[in-house]
Design an enzyme around this catalytic site. Structure first.
Site, short mmCIF file in Angstrom:
data_model
loop_
_atom_site.label_atom_id
_atom_site.label_comp_id
_atom_site.label_asym_id
_atom_site.label_seq_id
_atom_site.Cartn_x
_atom_site.Cartn_y
_atom_site.Cartn_z
N SER A 561 -28.90 -36.43 14.91
CA SER A 561 -27.45 -35.77 15.28
C SER A 561 -27.34 -34.74 14.18
O SER A 561 -27.88 -34.64 13.13
CB SER A 561 -26.23 -36.81 14.88
N TYR A 574 -21.99 -43.83 9.98
CA TYR A 574 -23.07 -43.27 11.20
C TYR A 574 -23.66 -42.21 10.71
O TYR A 574 -24.78 -42.01 10.80
CB TYR A 574 -21.85 -42.70 12.43
#
Length: 684
Positions: A561, A574
């Site tokens: 990501s 996350y």
């Protein structure tokens, strides 16, 4: 010959329907085996007069799925006129090119080598099939006498002859000389039947097949393959499947020495029984006989000569030794039989590997080809059983097999095949593939020719995706919790059993909980790290065992990501686990490079539409953080990028393809941003 009251379309419709019925039953013919025909009249658009035609299944294709477009359409008078210019068996191959001058209109499919048989036999409807029972008689040492014993004068014996124009002449002459006959047994090959109507031809084909089955069952010995050899008995199913999964990567790597192959595993009762019996080695060495068989299975299989429960390491070492011997033997076979005009050797690796107590591994350019190769060897086992039960199995000679395997016409057929797609023979394991980015990646891999193990925590969604991709010849669904060590091992083993190994791993499974630091619980932290950091580690570790054992290189891709390099609010768990994944890419690239395994990462951002993570509550949470409506979140992310364009799951799949399709063969340890340009995420 034709019914003058029938419309021109009737012979074609009847032919297609008959072919589909015959091809639907594997007792009648094997996949893509045999051909059928019908004769009739149609109006010649040039002269306006009726012209006699023959419709015959074209080169390639399958009777069970035959349609009108799979038929070659030829003028009967022109095909029969070729008899006057036939130059003889030594120039047999020239006649196939002559068929092109006999086509009617656009001609339909390409005429096959068996066209002459159908056109020259004086019957309106002709079937040429490859039933196991018929080939059993055709390959028996005293097949001619057995044919007479089985059928009397109703079915005539035809000695082996390579398919072609001369075989058509032979059968036409036999048909003329034996008006009482309904068909013939073709030595070493199969059967041909005929009839005045489509229904009669079908009935005669089935009569030959069923009569042969009854004869073999009534006259055959109880154990045609001999006694069970101690130590070769089938292992219990759970141990058998575990042993197959442990051996498959090595076997696939060996079978892919000359060119990459996809695998298929078969442990059906007829295979396991054959492998357990004392005649295994001798019969396997004789090889298959019917051209359809050995063109797909090679002239003979590779056979393991160790007990079923031998230690795995000992088995793997012995398989490597046997592979070297097999390659040398195949090269010698080629050298003994090749002439100056022979095509180059096509590869010396086995297409069939037999492991007593475990099963059969078969290989091909894709899953369907590998599966069909295994099905053909099962046909060959049935043929050997039938022949040995009433006589002695005696296939056609090595020289005849070579003449067909390296036939100029077969080579031309191979040359006409379309070029393989970029990911052909690649086997991909995609986690989290039941939705979103994983689903898009699975779709792209399949569209580019690869096989896909669709792994997801939700088996229902994984099954749906696998079905969308084309079913078990393209994709299989596997339920997996990537945070569970045993579950990951079972997932990888399932993928290996489905396709033979793994070449491409995509660590995509993920989830996200967007919370500020003070609201992030240990459970939140552990859950995200278990799935993405620990899960990626477990999947990569288990898959690496397969990649290394195969010896074929491979790719591991991490869907990380933008958050792995950019700090954002309310996202500690996350983002931290994504940073963990990003560094795993670098670490594994360094460690696995010597094995030819490339490890790269992709850093998406703002993938809202179609995303499983965003649909599960993450979208609403991030929208609240940024003060926008959830339905506007994708547009919000796009506006803050340099390109101003929204990112979709397909764009991430594009990046996976770019990394793995063969153009970036010297790239490893790379992270590719797929974010439409987020300056803060530029890698430094």
């Amino acid at each position: 010959m034709s019914d003058p009251t029938a419309s021109p379309a009737d012979p074609v419709r009847q032919l297609v329907e008959r072919s589909n019925r015959l091809g639907a039953d594997p007792r009648n013919t094997n996949y893509a085996g045999g051909n059928t025909s019908a004769k009739g009249t149609a109006v010649d658009p040039v002269t306006g007069r009726d012209v006699e035609l023959v419709w015959v299944k074209g080169s390639g294709g399958d009777l069970g799925t035959l349609t009108e477009r799979n038929l070659a359409v030829l003028r009967l008078d022109r095909v029969r006129a070729l008899v006057d210019v036939y130059p003889g068996a030594d120039r047999e191959d020239e006649m196939v090119a002559a068929f092109d001058y006999c086509l009617h209109g656009k001609g339909g499919a390409a005429p096959s080598i068996d066209t002459a048989m159908h056109a020259l036999v004086d019957a309106p409807h002709v079937d040429h099939l490859h039933p196991d029972s018929g080939i059993a008689l055709a390959t028996a040492a005293d097949g001619e006498q057995l044919t007479e014993q089985c059928f009397g004068d109703r079915v005539v014996w035809v000695p082996w002859r390579r398919p072609g124009f001369q075989l058509g002449l032979d059968i036409a002459a036999i048909r003329a000389a034996n008006p009482q006959a309904v068909g013939c047994i073709l030595g070493g090959h199969g059967i041909t039947a005929w009839g005045a109507t489509s229904a009669e031809a079908e009935a005669h084909s089935l009569e030959i097949i069923r009569t042969a089955e009854t004869f073999l069952a009534g006259h055959g010995v109880a154990e045609p393959f001999g006694a069970v050899v101690p130590g070769r008995e089938p292992l219990p199913e759970d141990r058998r499947r575990a042993r197959a999964a442990a051996l498959f990567p090595t076997v696939r790597g060996l079978a892919s020495t000359d060119r990459p192959q996809v695998g298929h595993f078969t442990d059906s009762p007829e295979v396991l029984e054959f492998l357990a019996r004392e005649k295994l080695a001798a019969l396997a060495e004789l090889g298959t006989s019917c051209p359809d068989h050995f063109l797909r299975t090679k002239v003979k299989p590779m056979v393991l000569d160790l007990p079923a429960d031998a230690p795995v390491d000992q088995v793997l070492d012995r398989l490597r030794e046997l592979h070297q011997a097999y390659r040398a033997d195949y090269q010698a076979y080629y050298d003994r039989n090749a002439g100056p005009a022979s095509p180059a050797i096509r590869g010396a690796d086995p297409a069939i590997v037999l492991v007593p107590g475990v099963g059969m591994f078969s290989f091909g350019k894709d899953k369907q080809t590998a599966r069909v190769a295994g099905e053909f060897y099962v046909n060959a086992i049935n043929v050997m059983r039938g022949a040995e039960s009433v006589s002695r199995y005696a296939p056609i000679s090595e020289a005849e097999k070579f003449a067909i395997e390296y036939w100029a016409l077969e080579e031309a057929k191979l040359q006409r095949m379309p070029a393989p797609k970029p990911l052909a023979t690649r086997i991909a394991l995609v986690t989290g593939a039941g939705s979103g980015i994983g689903r898009a990646i699975a779709q792209r891999v399949a569209a580019e020719g690869g096989c896909v193990v669709v792994a997801d925590l939700n088996l229902d969604t994984a099954t749906t995706v696998a079905g969308e991709l084309g079913g078990p010849d393209v994709a299989v669904a596997v339920q997996a919790d990537v945070s569970d060590e045993d579950g990951v091992a079972a997932m990888v083993a399932a993928g290996v059993l489905a396709f033979g190994g793994i070449d491409l791993v995509v660590n995509n499974a993920g989830l996200s909980l967007s919370k500020p630091l003070l609201e992030t619980t240990v459970r939140d932290w552990d859950l995200q790290h278990d799935v993405m950091a620990k899960g990626s580690f477990l999947v990569s570790r288990e898959a690496a065992r397969v990649l290394i054992e195969q010896g074929m290189g491979g790719d591991i891709i991490y869907i990380s990501s933008k958050n792995s390099v950019v700090a954002g609010p309310n996202n500690i768990a996350y983002s931290a686990t994504k940073a963990d994944q990003a560094h795993q890419v670098r670490l594994l690239a360094a460690e696995l490079g010597p094995h030819g395994v490339r490890v790269n990462g992709i850093n998406p951002d703002g993938v809202v539409r179609g995303s499983g993570i965003f649909a599960s509550g993450w979208g609403a949470s991030r929208a609240a953080v940024y003060g926008v409506k959830e339905e506007d979140l994708g547009a919000f992310y796009a506006k803050r990028t340099l390109l101003g364009r929204e990112v979709l799951p397909d764009h991430v799949a594009d990046a996976v393809f770019a990394l793995t399709a063969g153009d970036l063969t010297r790239t490893t340890g790379l992270h590719i941003p797929v974010d439409s340009g987020v300056a803060a995420a530029f890698l430094r």
